[in-house]
Design a protein around this motif. Structure first.
Motif, PDB file in Angstrom:
ATOM      1  N   ARG A 198      35.726  24.967  38.294  1.00 29.14           N
ATOM      2  CA  ARG A 198      35.941  25.752  37.088  1.00 29.14           C
ATOM      3  C   ARG A 198      36.719  24.962  36.048  1.00 29.14           C
ATOM      4  O   ARG A 198      36.415  25.011  34.846  1.00 29.14           O
ATOM      5  N   LEU A 201      34.385  22.325  34.509  1.00 27.67           N
ATOM      6  CA  LEU A 201      33.428  22.970  33.600  1.00 27.67           C
ATOM      7  C   LEU A 201      34.087  23.301  32.277  1.00 27.67           C
ATOM      8  O   LEU A 201      33.500  23.142  31.203  1.00 27.67           O
ATOM      9  N   GLN A 202      35.312  23.764  32.344  1.00 29.07           N
ATOM     10  CA  GLN A 202      36.053  24.101  31.127  1.00 29.07           C
ATOM     11  C   GLN A 202      36.369  22.856  30.311  1.00 29.07           C
ATOM     12  O   GLN A 202      36.484  22.931  29.077  1.00 29.07           O
ATOM     13  N   THR A 206      29.212  18.964  32.972  1.00 29.44           N
ATOM     14  CA  THR A 206      28.038  19.814  33.148  1.00 29.44           C
ATOM     15  C   THR A 206      27.918  20.234  34.609  1.00 29.44           C
ATOM     16  O   THR A 206      28.511  19.623  35.511  1.00 29.44           O
ATOM     17  N   GLU A 217      27.492  28.282  38.308  1.00 30.20           N
ATOM     18  CA  GLU A 217      27.988  27.900  36.989  1.00 30.20           C
ATOM     19  C   GLU A 217      28.330  29.129  36.167  1.00 30.20           C
ATOM     20  O   GLU A 217      29.406  29.204  35.539  1.00 30.20           O
ATOM     21  N   LYS A 218      27.432  30.130  36.155  1.00 30.91           N
ATOM     22  CA  LYS A 218      27.698  31.349  35.394  1.00 30.91           C
ATOM     23  C   LYS A 218      28.904  32.094  35.969  1.00 30.91           C
ATOM     24  O   LYS A 218      29.721  32.645  35.225  1.00 30.91           O
ATOM     25  N   TYR A 220      31.461  30.747  37.554  1.00 31.73           N
ATOM     26  CA  TYR A 220      32.683  30.017  37.209  1.00 31.73           C
ATOM     27  C   TYR A 220      33.047  30.226  35.737  1.00 31.73           C
ATOM     28  O   TYR A 220      34.228  30.382  35.400  1.00 31.73           O
ATOM     29  N   ARG A 221      32.041  30.223  34.867  1.00 34.10           N
ATOM     30  CA  ARG A 221      32.331  30.415  33.453  1.00 34.10           C
ATOM     31  C   ARG A 221      32.857  31.829  33.181  1.00 34.10           C
ATOM     32  O   ARG A 221      33.768  32.021  32.359  1.00 34.10           O
ATOM     33  N   ASN A 224      36.362  31.881  34.239  1.00 34.88           N
ATOM     34  CA  ASN A 224      37.201  31.218  33.239  1.00 34.88           C
ATOM     35  C   ASN A 224      37.527  32.149  32.082  1.00 34.88           C
ATOM     36  O   ASN A 224      38.660  32.174  31.578  1.00 34.88           O
ATOM     37  N   GLN A 225      36.524  32.941  31.657  1.00 34.03           N
ATOM     38  CA  GLN A 225      36.764  33.902  30.587  1.00 34.03           C
ATOM     39  C   GLN A 225      37.765  34.968  31.017  1.00 34.03           C
ATOM     40  O   GLN A 225      38.642  35.364  30.246  1.00 34.03           O
TER      41      GLN A 225
END
Length: 349
Positions: A198, A201-202, A206, A217-218, A220-221, A224-225
């Protein structure tokens, strides 16, 4: 004195590895400076006495040195300080040997070579070091002693790859640093893989570079949000707490000032209107003055008689008043008494 002055003023020029305070340690296959002194076999006791005097004791330490850490540095420090005058050679195994006998590494061989060059205790780095030390290798590099921890290192079909070195009296043990190792660091990364994925990715990596699937990936993103929102909420809470604390401090100061002013006001009020206050005394003084003005004191009986003015008539005497105990028995008697009173008045005039 700085490290540069020390290295240029006091260190012998025939041993380039002693210049490592100001430059990276050289590679063995790139330097043309070799130990030219006769290589006589030494005992550990002789080496600890500082002999021979014409050359340093050449100590060899080898390893993989993946993810170079403080445990590696402390082992090399011990190898460097085993004897009063020593020259430390460090052998680093290649990727091919390491992957064959131990496993995959995080750092490649070029990175591991370069990491060793910048350790302050290393005088010389030997690239593509052998997995098992041979007499030819020891003779080529004029190695006096081999330094490693004393735990038997089983590998390449041997119970201990340093067994023949120990039997030859060339092995000097060092101590391992507990709590730190390459395996421990890798275990931490694997355990906290999601956190590091995470984070990267931040930072712009990639999903392909991190070998992360589309779904992960989704996920983890999204996490993060969520973390960003939590951080914002946390910041708002902290600011609110700071604001409340400031308000409490100011209110406390205002209350203290109010208490001080109220005590001062009450004290002043009591001074004026209390039992012994100035207002009461002033009121009593004014009251006594008013009473004196309203009811002046009578003249004493024994005071001398004022001289009569000729224009004023003397005060009449009331001896003519009838006796209350014996009233006149008849109207005639009353008229006779009044006439006698008038005659007496005329006589006084």
């Amino acid at each position: 004195m700085s490290a540069t002055l020390l290295s240029t003023a006091f260190l012998p020029a025939e041993y380039p590895g002693l210049w490592t305070l100001t430059a990276p340690a050289p590679f063995a296959d790139e330097t043309s400076c070799q130990c030219q002194a006769p290589h006589e076999k030494l005992t550990i006791a002789q080496a600890r006495l500082g002999t021979p005097v014409d050359r340093p004791v050449r100590v060899y330490a080898d390893g993989i040195f993946d993810l170079f850490h403080s445990g590696h540095a402390r082992a090399l420090m011990q190898a460097k300080t085993l004897f009063p005058n020593s020259y430390l050679l460090v052998g680093v195994c290649s990727d091919d040997l390491t992957h064959k006998f131990k496993g995959f590494t995080v750092m490649n061989e070029a990175e591991r070579y370069e990491a060793l060059r910048h350790c302050r205790y290393v005088d010389e780095v030997i690239r593509d070091a052998p997995w098992t030390l041979t007499p030819e290798f020891l003779e080529k590099h004029k190695i006096d002693f081999v330094a490693h921890d004393d735990i038997p290192y089983s590998s390449a079909g041997s119970d201990d790859v340093y067994k023949h070195i120990k039997e030859a009296g060339m092995f000097v043990p060092t101590q391992r640093t507990e709590g730190i190792s390459t395996s421990d660091i890798i275990t931490r990364i694997v355990r906290d893989y999601d956190v590091y994925a995470r984070r990267n990715l931040q930072r712009g990596y990639t999903a392909k570079e991190l070998n992360v699937s589309f779904i992960n990936e989704k996920k983890y993103r999204f996490q993060n949000q969520v973390d960003k929102m939590k951080e914002k909420v946390k910041n708002v809470e902290e600011r609110s707490k700071e604001f409340v604390n400031r308000v409490e401090e100011k209110s406390h100061d205002l209350i203290q000032k109010w208490e001080e002013k109220s005590r001062e006001f009450i004290g002043n009020f009591l001074e004026l209107f209390g039992p012994d206050g100035a207002w009461k005394q002033m009121f009593q003084e004014r009251s006594s003055r008013m009473l004196q003005a309203l009811s002046p004191k009578q003249s004493p009986v024994s005071s001398p008689t004022r001289s009569r003015s000729p224009s004023r008539s003397p005060s009449p005497t009331f001896s003519w008043l009838p006796n209350k105990t014996s009233p006149p028995s008849s109207p005639k008697a009353a008229s006779a008494s009044i006439s006698s009173m008038s005659e007496g008045d005329e006589d006084e005039k």
